[in-house]
Enzyme design. Structure first.
Site, PDB file in Angstrom:
ATOM      1  N   CYS A 194       0.815  -1.230   0.000  1.00 18.11           N
ATOM      2  CA  CYS A 194       0.000   0.000   0.000  1.00 18.11           C
ATOM      3  C   CYS A 194       0.845   1.275   0.000  1.00 18.11           C
ATOM      4  O   CYS A 194       0.357   2.339  -0.365  1.00 18.11           O
ATOM      5  CB  CYS A 194      -0.957   0.005   1.186  1.00 18.11           C
ATOM      6  SG  CYS A 194      -2.185  -1.293   1.065  1.00 18.11           S
ATOM      7  N   HIS A 203      -3.072   7.776   1.444  1.00 18.94           N
ATOM      8  CA  HIS A 203      -3.479   6.428   1.025  1.00 18.94           C
ATOM      9  C   HIS A 203      -4.881   6.195   1.566  1.00 18.94           C
ATOM     10  O   HIS A 203      -5.177   6.497   2.725  1.00 18.94           O
ATOM     11  CB  HIS A 203      -2.494   5.405   1.598  1.00 18.94           C
ATOM     12  CG  HIS A 203      -2.972   3.998   1.491  1.00 18.94           C
ATOM     13  ND1 HIS A 203      -3.462   3.473   0.316  1.00 18.94           N
ATOM     14  CD2 HIS A 203      -3.048   2.992   2.408  1.00 18.94           C
ATOM     15  CE1 HIS A 203      -3.809   2.207   0.516  1.00 18.94           C
ATOM     16  NE2 HIS A 203      -3.580   1.897   1.778  1.00 18.94           N
ATOM     17  N   ASN A 263      -9.876   0.288  -0.625  1.00 23.42           N
ATOM     18  CA  ASN A 263      -8.411   0.333  -0.582  1.00 23.42           C
ATOM     19  C   ASN A 263      -7.853  -0.280  -1.867  1.00 23.42           C
ATOM     20  O   ASN A 263      -7.945  -1.493  -2.063  1.00 23.42           O
ATOM     21  CB  ASN A 263      -7.936  -0.434   0.658  1.00 23.42           C
ATOM     22  CG  ASN A 263      -6.431  -0.379   0.848  1.00 23.42           C
ATOM     23  OD1 ASN A 263      -5.697  -0.004  -0.060  1.00 23.42           O
ATOM     24  ND2 ASN A 263      -5.982  -0.763   2.026  1.00 23.42           N
TER      25      ASN A 263
HETATM   26  O1  UT7 Z   1      -3.725  -0.378   3.483  1.00 22.37           O
HETATM   27  C1  UT7 Z   1      -3.096  -1.323   4.275  1.00 22.37           C
HETATM   28  C2  UT7 Z   1      -3.395  -1.066   5.650  1.00 22.37           C
HETATM   29  N1  UT7 Z   1      -4.664  -1.606   6.058  1.00 22.37           N
HETATM   30  C3  UT7 Z   1      -5.420  -0.895   6.821  1.00 22.37           C
HETATM   31  O2  UT7 Z   1      -5.076   0.232   7.070  1.00 22.37           O
HETATM   32  C4  UT7 Z   1      -6.614  -1.511   7.471  1.00 22.37           C
HETATM   33  C5  UT7 Z   1      -6.566  -1.196   8.918  1.00 22.37           C
HETATM   34  N2  UT7 Z   1      -7.653  -1.760   9.711  1.00 22.37           N
HETATM   35  C6  UT7 Z   1      -8.923  -1.340   9.568  1.00 22.37           C
HETATM   36  O3  UT7 Z   1      -9.253  -0.553   8.715  1.00 22.37           O
HETATM   37  C7  UT7 Z   1      -9.937  -1.839  10.588  1.00 22.37           C
HETATM   38  O4  UT7 Z   1      -9.256  -2.483  11.627  1.00 22.37           O
HETATM   39  C8  UT7 Z   1     -10.999  -2.806   9.994  1.00 22.37           C
HETATM   40  C9  UT7 Z   1     -11.940  -2.035   9.116  1.00 22.37           C
HETATM   41  C10 UT7 Z   1     -10.294  -3.901   9.197  1.00 22.37           C
HETATM   42  C11 UT7 Z   1     -11.816  -3.449  11.102  1.00 22.37           C
HETATM   43  O5  UT7 Z   1     -12.411  -2.463  11.934  1.00 22.37           O
HETATM   44  P1  UT7 Z   1     -12.342  -2.589  13.514  1.00 22.37           P
HETATM   45  O6  UT7 Z   1     -13.130  -1.493  14.080  1.00 22.37           O
HETATM   46  O7  UT7 Z   1     -10.862  -2.646  13.872  1.00 22.37           O
HETATM   47  O8  UT7 Z   1     -13.085  -3.951  13.777  1.00 22.37           O
HETATM   48  P2  UT7 Z   1     -12.542  -5.292  14.445  1.00 22.37           P
HETATM   49  O9  UT7 Z   1     -11.529  -5.950  13.578  1.00 22.37           O
HETATM   50  O10 UT7 Z   1     -12.143  -4.990  15.852  1.00 22.37           O
HETATM   51  O11 UT7 Z   1     -13.861  -6.173  14.458  1.00 22.37           O
HETATM   52  C12 UT7 Z   1     -14.999  -5.781  15.194  1.00 22.37           C
HETATM   53  C13 UT7 Z   1     -16.111  -6.789  14.988  1.00 22.37           C
HETATM   54  C14 UT7 Z   1     -15.671  -8.231  15.176  1.00 22.37           C
HETATM   55  O12 UT7 Z   1     -16.713  -8.919  15.815  1.00 22.37           O
HETATM   56  P3  UT7 Z   1     -16.670  -9.207  17.403  1.00 22.37           P
HETATM   57  O13 UT7 Z   1     -15.405 -10.005  17.612  1.00 22.37           O
HETATM   58  O14 UT7 Z   1     -16.612  -7.862  18.051  1.00 22.37           O
HETATM   59  O15 UT7 Z   1     -17.930  -9.971  17.627  1.00 22.37           O
HETATM   60  C15 UT7 Z   1     -15.524  -8.759  13.768  1.00 22.37           C
HETATM   61  O16 UT7 Z   1     -15.746 -10.155  13.685  1.00 22.37           O
HETATM   62  O17 UT7 Z   1     -16.587  -6.706  13.632  1.00 22.37           O
HETATM   63  C16 UT7 Z   1     -16.625  -8.010  13.052  1.00 22.37           C
HETATM   64  N3  UT7 Z   1     -16.414  -7.883  11.619  1.00 22.37           N
HETATM   65  C17 UT7 Z   1     -17.401  -7.664  10.739  1.00 22.37           C
HETATM   66  N4  UT7 Z   1     -18.732  -7.543  10.909  1.00 22.37           N
HETATM   67  C18 UT7 Z   1     -19.477  -7.304   9.813  1.00 22.37           C
HETATM   68  C19 UT7 Z   1     -15.219  -7.913  10.940  1.00 22.37           C
HETATM   69  N5  UT7 Z   1     -15.458  -7.725   9.623  1.00 22.37           N
HETATM   70  C20 UT7 Z   1     -16.801  -7.566   9.495  1.00 22.37           C
HETATM   71  C21 UT7 Z   1     -17.637  -7.341   8.384  1.00 22.37           C
HETATM   72  N6  UT7 Z   1     -18.960  -7.212   8.596  1.00 22.37           N
HETATM   73  N7  UT7 Z   1     -17.147  -7.203   7.122  1.00 22.37           N
END
Ligand code: UT7
Length: 325
Positions: A115, A252, A282
């Site tokens: 990225c 980005h 992304n």
């Molecule tokens: O460009 C390269 C760099 N990459 C990035 O910069 C990405 C960086 N990370 C992010 O953007 C965020 O961490 C995410 C968007 C990937 C995730 O957001 P988050 O607020 O950190 O959520 P999380 O991973 O803590 O997940 C929260 C909940 C989980 O459920 P529980 O364990 O709380 O029950 C996940 O299982 O959201 C759930 N979850 C989803 N729910 C619905 C994860 N993906 C999804 C989904 N739809 N697509």
């Protein structure tokens, strides 16, 4: 050794026609439009058609950048493609694009910093131009991440899309100063200790397969805000510039919440941030030039404006760049 500054002569971009909305995705995996919008700001992403490769996206972006510059492929001395999703293991996607645009001189190669790739390609081309080893360079970020996603993993497949952006850099005599056009400064970093937080679980040497993207999103999120903020502080500190000197923040486009987190930390006003993540998710190395082109096309980014770019990606790799347009 003479010194040249690398002036942005033209910008172009391309998104594949096929759009995948959050609503359509929620029929494929257990997710919802509401979750994706709230957590990422993404509304839709573009997906390359069957047989449409990274080089095809990059070729159109490059042709548009050349057209914007009023230049021909035959005037380019150098072509660098930032990509983590090459058409083939080899040759480089850059040489395929070189052939497609009819550039039969100079040299072409790929860089892979995922990225952050566009920043690494930009800094590389800038170094060649600064030393007089190339006068004109095409710098392209092009990706088809749809090909390396696990479409059953809702935590990653909702985040990425395909796309490409390109700029033409042209050497002009004189070191980059604060007032003149050109790449003013860039700062690159990597730290291989974080590989397991964001990687692809395959490759020619290890598995003889392409593999799928794996990410610990939560941890990447935290590193992104910290490392991006410190890279921006570094390029500003090195140049004696401040946030108030920056006309446009062209980050980005990974997650709207990362952009807001960084902006809040550094006091960047929301209206000076160019945001396209809602429209294409992304696109990895494609995202900075895609956002830059959006800003140029709609008339926000003008000649003479100071643009601040930043990214963090797999590796980790990260960095920032200041460019006077
Ligand atoms: O460009 C390269 C760099 N990459 C990035 O910069 C990405 C960086 N990370 C992010 O953007 C965020 O961490 C995410 C968007 C990937 C995730 O957001 P988050 O607020 O950190 O959520 P999380 O991973 O803590 O997940 C929260 C909940 C989980 O459920 P529980 O364990 O709380 O029950 C996940 O299982 O959201 C759930 N979850 C989803 N729910 C619905 C994860 N993906 C999804 C989904 N739809 N697509």
């Amino acid at each position: 050794m003479s010194r040249f500054r690398s002036v942005v002569a033209g910008v172009g971009s391309y998104l594949p026609k096929n759009v995948l909305t959050n609503a359509a995705l929620s029929k494929m995996v257990d997710t919802s439009d509401e979750w994706i919008r709230q957590r990422t700001g993404i509304h839709q992403r573009h997906i390359a058609a069957e047989g449409e490769n990274t080089s095809d996206l990059g070729t159109i972006a490059a042709q548009r950048a050349l057209q914007a510059a009023g230049m021909e492929a035959g005037e380019m001395d150098m072509l660098v493609v930032a990509t983590a999703t090459p058409d083939l293991t080899f040759p480089a996607t850059a040489t395929i694009i070189q052939k497609n645009i009819g550039m039969v001189r100079g040299f072409a190669f790929d860089v892979n910093a995922v990225c952050s790739g566009f920043l690494f390609a930009l800094a590389t081309a800038d170094s060649f131009i600064a030393r007089g080893q190339a006068k004109n360079a095409l710098v392209i970020g092009a990706e088809t991440f749809s090909r390396i996603l696990d479409w059953e993993d809702r935590s990653t497949c909702v985040l990425f899309g395909d796309g490409a952006g390109a700029i033409v850099l042209s050497g002009e005599p004189g070191a980059p100063g604060m007032g003149e056009r050109g790449v003013v400064h860039s700062y690159l970093r990597s730290d291989g200790r974080f590989t397991e937080l964001l990687y692809v679980d395959g490759g020619p040497s290890s598995t003889k397969t392409v593999g799928h993207l794996r990410m610990s999103g939560n941890q990447v999120f935290r590193h992104a805000i910290t490392n991006i903020s410190s890279s921006i502080a570094k390029v500003l500190d090195d140049t004696g510039l401040t946030i108030s000197d920056v006309d446009w923040f062209v980050p980005h486009q990974a997650n709207q919440r990362i952009l807001e987190g960084v902006s809040r930390r550094l006091g960047i006003p929301e209206e000076r941030v160019i945001t396209t993540v809602s429209q294409h998710g992304n696109t990895s190395a494609g995202s900075i030039p895609l956002a830059l082109d959006a800003g140029v096309q709609d008339g926000r980014v003008k000649e003479g404006d100071l643009v601040l770019m930043e990214a963090l990606g797999g590796g980790f790799t990260w960095g920032a760049a200041l460019v006077r347009m």
